[in-house]
Scaffold this motif. Sequence first.
Motif, PDB file in Angstrom:
ATOM      1  N   PRO A 227      58.262 -79.011  12.663  1.00 35.14           N
ATOM      2  CA  PRO A 227      59.428 -78.351  12.089  1.00 35.14           C
ATOM      3  C   PRO A 227      60.012 -79.165  10.927  1.00 35.14           C
ATOM      4  CG  PRO A 227      60.062 -79.485  14.092  1.00 35.14           C
ATOM      5  CD  PRO A 227      58.558 -79.596  13.981  1.00 35.14           C
ATOM      6  N   THR A 228      60.609 -78.467   9.982  1.00 33.28           N
ATOM      7  CA  THR A 228      61.295 -79.150   8.878  1.00 33.28           C
ATOM      8  C   THR A 228      62.771 -79.333   9.186  1.00 33.28           C
ATOM      9  OG1 THR A 228      61.716 -77.065   7.734  1.00 33.28           O
ATOM     10  CG2 THR A 228      59.672 -78.268   7.171  1.00 33.28           C
ATOM     11  N   ALA A 229      63.249 -78.652  10.238  1.00 33.32           N
ATOM     12  CA  ALA A 229      64.633 -78.784  10.692  1.00 33.32           C
ATOM     13  C   ALA A 229      64.668 -78.462  12.179  1.00 33.32           C
ATOM     14  CB  ALA A 229      65.546 -77.831   9.930  1.00 33.32           C
ATOM     15  N   VAL A 230      65.680 -78.997  12.860  1.00 35.15           N
ATOM     16  CA  VAL A 230      65.810 -78.772  14.300  1.00 35.15           C
ATOM     17  C   VAL A 230      67.278 -78.503  14.624  1.00 35.15           C
ATOM     18  CG1 VAL A 230      65.537 -79.772  16.609  1.00 35.15           C
ATOM     19  CG2 VAL A 230      63.869 -80.284  14.824  1.00 35.15           C
ATOM     20  N   PHE A 231      67.501 -77.466  15.411  1.00 29.71           N
ATOM     21  CA  PHE A 231      68.827 -77.164  15.934  1.00 29.71           C
ATOM     22  C   PHE A 231      68.878 -77.678  17.365  1.00 29.71           C
ATOM     23  CE2 PHE A 231      71.205 -73.606  18.261  1.00 29.71           C
ATOM     24  CZ  PHE A 231      72.413 -74.267  18.208  1.00 29.71           C
ATOM     25  N   CYS A 232      69.811 -78.585  17.636  1.00 34.49           N
ATOM     26  CA  CYS A 232      69.970 -79.141  18.983  1.00 34.49           C
ATOM     27  C   CYS A 232      71.173 -78.491  19.657  1.00 34.49           C
ATOM     28  CB  CYS A 232      70.171 -80.649  18.928  1.00 34.49           C
ATOM     29  SG  CYS A 232      68.724 -81.543  18.357  1.00 34.49           S
TER      30      CYS A 232
END
Length: 174
Positions: free
Chosen positions: A151-156
């Motif tokens: 992934p290029t971004a992650v939502f936690c």
Amino acid sequence: QEAGYKVLLEVASPQFMGQKTYLHLFQEKRIDGMIYIGSTAADTYLEDFLKFPFPFIQVGSYMPEVPLHFVTGDNEQGGYIATKHLLDLGHKNIGMITGHFGVISAHDRHAGYKKALLEAGIEYDENKVVFADFKEHTGFIAMQNLIKEGPTAVFCGNDLMAIGAIRALKKAGL
């Protein structure tokens, strides 16, 4: 305090809940109301508050199938806004580290994540969603597993898992 009330803090341990201590406290008039923080879908004993006229409110969560009073944020909208923000930054390959779906806020945040992706025309990929348990250590492990998906971004789903995820990214040189 001005109204003459005192606050009693009690940890909802398995013993406290199993022995239904909360009902005894109400019946003995040792407490006048309850604010319950952090319920999960497994907390079926909360249905007791439907049978008795005790003042009770859940904070930060709710049980969709149990009509108790609650106050919480709009977690689905929050998940949507967070994911939409990443999409607006140009990310198309967005992962998610979520808590267990037994906690309704995790389920709702995931629904918001999924909605934002689908609205953007990005196919939902369950391989880009990793479950943790709202703790830093499990966020670290989840990120180590999620890195493999690129992934290029992650939502936690919460700050502690995000801290763990950041540690894993730093350790991986990312």
